[in-house]
Design a protein around this motif. Structure first.
Motif, mmCIF file in Angstrom:
data_model
loop_
_atom_site.group_PDB
_atom_site.id
_atom_site.type_symbol
_atom_site.label_atom_id
_atom_site.label_comp_id
_atom_site.label_asym_id
_atom_site.label_seq_id
_atom_site.Cartn_x
_atom_site.Cartn_y
_atom_site.Cartn_z
ATOM 1 N N SER A 128 0.834 -1.223 0.000
ATOM 2 C CA SER A 128 0.000 0.000 0.000
ATOM 3 C C SER A 128 0.860 1.261 0.000
ATOM 4 O O SER A 128 0.577 2.212 0.750
ATOM 5 C CB SER A 128 -0.945 0.024 1.213
ATOM 6 O OG SER A 128 -1.744 -1.097 1.225
ATOM 7 N N ILE A 129 1.909 1.257 -0.820
ATOM 8 C CA ILE A 129 2.787 2.432 -0.898
ATOM 9 C C ILE A 129 2.207 3.414 -1.900
ATOM 10 O O ILE A 129 1.797 3.037 -2.994
ATOM 11 C CB ILE A 129 4.213 2.011 -1.319
ATOM 12 C CG1 ILE A 129 4.880 1.257 -0.171
ATOM 13 C CG2 ILE A 129 5.042 3.222 -1.745
ATOM 14 C CD1 ILE A 129 6.241 0.683 -0.505
ATOM 15 N N SER A 130 2.145 4.683 -1.492
ATOM 16 C CA SER A 130 1.656 5.714 -2.407
ATOM 17 C C SER A 130 2.600 6.908 -2.316
ATOM 18 O O SER A 130 3.487 6.953 -1.460
ATOM 19 C CB SER A 130 0.231 6.121 -2.018
ATOM 20 O OG SER A 130 0.245 6.628 -0.695
ATOM 21 N N MET B 7 20.977 10.605 -0.462
ATOM 22 C CA MET B 7 21.092 9.294 -1.103
ATOM 23 C C MET B 7 20.380 8.276 -0.231
ATOM 24 O O MET B 7 20.466 8.341 0.995
ATOM 25 C CB MET B 7 22.577 8.935 -1.234
ATOM 26 C CG MET B 7 22.841 7.692 -2.057
ATOM 27 S SD MET B 7 22.946 6.244 -1.050
ATOM 28 C CE MET B 7 24.592 6.401 -0.421
ATOM 29 N N GLU B 8 19.651 7.346 -0.854
ATOM 30 C CA GLU B 8 19.002 6.296 -0.076
ATOM 31 C C GLU B 8 19.660 4.952 -0.350
ATOM 32 O O GLU B 8 19.916 4.583 -1.496
ATOM 33 C CB GLU B 8 17.495 6.205 -0.416
ATOM 34 C CG GLU B 8 16.844 5.057 0.357
ATOM 35 C CD GLU B 8 15.336 5.103 0.437
ATOM 36 O OE1 GLU B 8 14.704 5.792 -0.377
ATOM 37 O OE2 GLU B 8 14.786 4.425 1.329
ATOM 38 N N LEU B 9 19.897 4.205 0.713
ATOM 39 C CA LEU B 9 20.399 2.825 0.615
ATOM 40 C C LEU B 9 19.206 1.884 0.658
ATOM 41 O O LEU B 9 18.315 2.063 1.492
ATOM 42 C CB LEU B 9 21.280 2.492 1.817
ATOM 43 C CG LEU B 9 22.667 3.093 1.880
ATOM 44 C CD1 LEU B 9 23.371 2.621 3.146
ATOM 45 C CD2 LEU B 9 23.483 2.736 0.651
ATOM 46 N N GLY B 10 19.190 0.881 -0.196
ATOM 47 C CA GLY B 10 18.074 -0.079 -0.188
ATOM 48 C C GLY B 10 16.758 0.635 -0.404
ATOM 49 O O GLY B 10 15.790 0.427 0.327
ATOM 50 N N SER B 11 16.713 1.467 -1.446
ATOM 51 C CA SER B 11 15.558 2.362 -1.653
ATOM 52 C C SER B 11 14.280 1.612 -1.987
ATOM 53 O O SER B 11 13.194 2.166 -1.883
ATOM 54 C CB SER B 11 15.856 3.324 -2.798
ATOM 55 O OG SER B 11 16.026 2.573 -3.994
ATOM 56 N N GLY B 12 14.405 0.349 -2.440
ATOM 57 C CA GLY B 12 13.207 -0.301 -2.957
ATOM 58 C C GLY B 12 12.654 0.557 -4.084
ATOM 59 O O GLY B 12 13.394 1.089 -4.916
ATOM 60 N N THR B 13 11.338 0.729 -4.092
ATOM 61 C CA THR B 13 10.686 1.490 -5.165
ATOM 62 C C THR B 13 10.745 3.002 -4.929
ATOM 63 O O THR B 13 10.142 3.762 -5.677
ATOM 64 C CB THR B 13 9.212 1.066 -5.276
ATOM 65 O OG1 THR B 13 8.615 1.248 -3.979
ATOM 66 C CG2 THR B 13 9.088 -0.394 -5.675
ATOM 67 N N GLY C 73 17.673 5.550 4.909
ATOM 68 C CA GLY C 73 17.304 4.161 4.612
ATOM 69 C C GLY C 73 16.059 3.818 5.405
ATOM 70 O O GLY C 73 15.851 4.346 6.509
ATOM 71 N N HIS C 74 15.237 2.953 4.842
ATOM 72 C CA HIS C 74 14.025 2.515 5.541
ATOM 73 C C HIS C 74 13.901 1.007 5.358
ATOM 74 O O HIS C 74 13.850 0.512 4.227
ATOM 75 C CB HIS C 74 12.793 3.231 4.966
ATOM 76 C CG HIS C 74 11.525 2.890 5.678
ATOM 77 N ND1 HIS C 74 10.690 1.877 5.281
ATOM 78 C CD2 HIS C 74 10.970 3.416 6.802
ATOM 79 C CE1 HIS C 74 9.664 1.804 6.109
ATOM 80 N NE2 HIS C 74 9.801 2.723 7.039
ATOM 81 N N ALA C 75 13.868 0.283 6.474
ATOM 82 C CA ALA C 75 13.718 -1.185 6.436
ATOM 83 C C ALA C 75 14.804 -1.835 5.595
ATOM 84 O O ALA C 75 14.521 -2.743 4.802
ATOM 85 C CB ALA C 75 12.328 -1.559 5.914
ATOM 86 N N HIS D 279 18.341 -4.385 8.309
ATOM 87 C CA HIS D 279 18.190 -5.783 8.758
ATOM 88 C C HIS D 279 18.439 -6.796 7.636
ATOM 89 O O HIS D 279 18.484 -7.986 7.880
ATOM 90 C CB HIS D 279 16.829 -6.004 9.438
ATOM 91 C CG HIS D 279 15.642 -5.880 8.538
ATOM 92 N ND1 HIS D 279 15.120 -4.667 8.154
ATOM 93 C CD2 HIS D 279 14.860 -6.814 7.949
ATOM 94 C CE1 HIS D 279 14.069 -4.868 7.376
ATOM 95 N NE2 HIS D 279 13.891 -6.162 7.236
ATOM 96 N N HIS D 280 18.613 -6.311 6.388
ATOM 97 C CA HIS D 280 18.927 -7.215 5.264
ATOM 98 C C HIS D 280 20.425 -7.292 4.976
ATOM 99 O O HIS D 280 20.845 -8.094 4.145
ATOM 100 C CB HIS D 280 18.270 -6.707 3.982
ATOM 101 C CG HIS D 280 16.781 -6.782 3.986
ATOM 102 N ND1 HIS D 280 16.092 -7.950 4.179
ATOM 103 C CD2 HIS D 280 15.835 -5.821 3.801
ATOM 104 C CE1 HIS D 280 14.799 -7.707 4.110
ATOM 105 N NE2 HIS D 280 14.612 -6.425 3.889
ATOM 106 N N ILE D 281 21.225 -6.409 5.573
ATOM 107 C CA ILE D 281 22.633 -6.282 5.174
ATOM 108 C C ILE D 281 23.497 -7.198 6.046
ATOM 109 O O ILE D 281 23.494 -7.069 7.278
ATOM 110 C CB ILE D 281 23.094 -4.819 5.343
ATOM 111 C CG1 ILE D 281 22.226 -3.899 4.474
ATOM 112 C CG2 ILE D 281 24.573 -4.674 4.989
ATOM 113 C CD1 ILE D 281 22.445 -2.425 4.726
#
Ligand SMILES: C[S@@+](CC[C@H](N)C(=O)[O-])C[C@H]1O[C@@H](n2cnc3c(N)ncnc32)[C@H](O)[C@@H]1O
Length: 317
Positions: A43-45, A72-78, A140-142, A145-147
């Motif tokens: 539900s990203i808008s 700059m964003e790390l792991g920006s996703g969409t 960065g957002h979420a 925890h993936h790195i």
């Protein structure tokens, strides 16, 4: 500079097999596969609702809302966090980066649609492909925890920040929060998928192929989700990388106890069953509970018990 790799949304069985032993490959395959439907799934808008959310998280962590010149964003996703921060006036220019080429592609498309000044690279947070002192802000957002090597990522963040520049990471799971959120999510999934087997609730059952696909995705999640955090430990890592003014804060307790079952329920039933009314009910309730968490429970309950941890700090002048 080498060209970015192309997205691979349809991994082969051999690639998926190899990904079980390789969290970075798992992240690329999982997020390339998810990129095209990610905004809808979560539900990203890019309107007031998510702008308020992104700017709210930023202010909660940093205490200010910029404006910063180049972020700059790390792991920006969409692009959920940075694009909405830019729309909220936190940064003028942006660079999106992600390990998944599919995510970078979608983030750049979203930025273009919003007419924002954004470029992008495929990038591993442990080895950021930008010169020293390139940015005024790293967000960065979420993603942390993936790195695999979070300490290395912090060192890279400090390297690419200009002196005096700030970093803000939000949306990371705490150890305690992850414990209750996962259990609540699993219970909700089990209850919903079993109750909807009853003939009377038949129309609420998602087609079996879609449920199987969600279950496979959930299985890969156990490979891509590497860490949960203790706020004090996270602060220690950022300081060890050379940051100053480091401060971790936490948020969402009752909001997470409500939000996790709701999101899991949404994933377990057909999308068309839950309309705009449901979305507004879920969002408004989450907002009210977040208010309770922030105004009434913060300070009363240890910070480790809240679900999300945020962290900020600066590079020394
Ligand atoms: C949970 S998603 C969050 C995306 C986005 N920030 C958001 O909040 O919607 C995590 C993202 O981090 C990316 N990622 C995972 N490991 C990474 C790494 N080592 N370096 C950079 N990005 C990574 C994934 O590809 C994915 O797009």
């Amino acid at each position: 500079m080498a060209a970015d790799p192309t997205p691979n949304p349809h991994a082969t069985a051999e690639q998926v097999e190899a990904a079980w032993q390789d969290p970075k490959l798992a992240n690329v395959l999982y997020h390339d596969w998810e990129a095209g439907t990610y905004d809808e799934k979560w539900s990203i808008s890019y309107d007031e609702r998510c702008i308020d959310y992104a700017v709210g998280r930023f202010k909660a962590a940093a205490g200010d809302a910029g404006p910063y010149k180049h972020a700059m964003e790390l792991g920006s996703g969409t692009g959920f966090f940075l694009l909405n921060l830019m729309q909220g006036g936190v940064a003028d220019k942006g660079s999106v980066t992600d390990l998944s080429p599919g995510m970078v592609e979608v983030a750049l498309r979203n930025a273009k649609g919003l007419d924002l000044d954004v470029d992008g690279r495929v990038a591993d947070a442990e080895r950021i492909p930008y010169e020293d002192e390139s940015f005024d802000l790293v967000v960065g957002h979420a993603v942390l925890h993936h790195i695999p090597d979070v300490q290395a990522a912090f060192a890279e963040v400090l390297r690419v920040l200009k002196p005096g520049g700030r970093f803000v990471f939000a949306g990371e799971p705490t150890k305690v929060g992850d414990f209750y959120a996962r259990r609540l999510g699993r219970l909700t999934w089990w209850l919903t998928t079993n109750l909807t087997k009853l003939p009377i609730l038949d129309t609420w059952r998602r087609p079996q192929e879609e449920l199987d696909e969600s279950s496979r995705a959930a299985a890969l999640e156990s490979v891509v989700d590497l860490h949960t955090f203790d706020p004090t430990e996270l602060e220690r890592m950022a300081r060890a990388a050379g940051a100053t003014g480091v401060r971790a804060s936490t948020e969402e307790l009752t909001a997470a106890l409500f939000g996790w079952p709701v999101r899991t329920f949404e994933a377990a039933v057909p999308r068309e069953k839950l309309g705009f009314g449901w979305a507004m009910f879920a969002y408004r309730t989450w907002q009210r509970l977040s208010w309770v968490d922030e105004k009434l429970l913060t300070g009363l309950i240890p910070r480790e018990a809240f679900y999300n941890v945020l962290i900020t700090g600066t590079k020394p002048e």
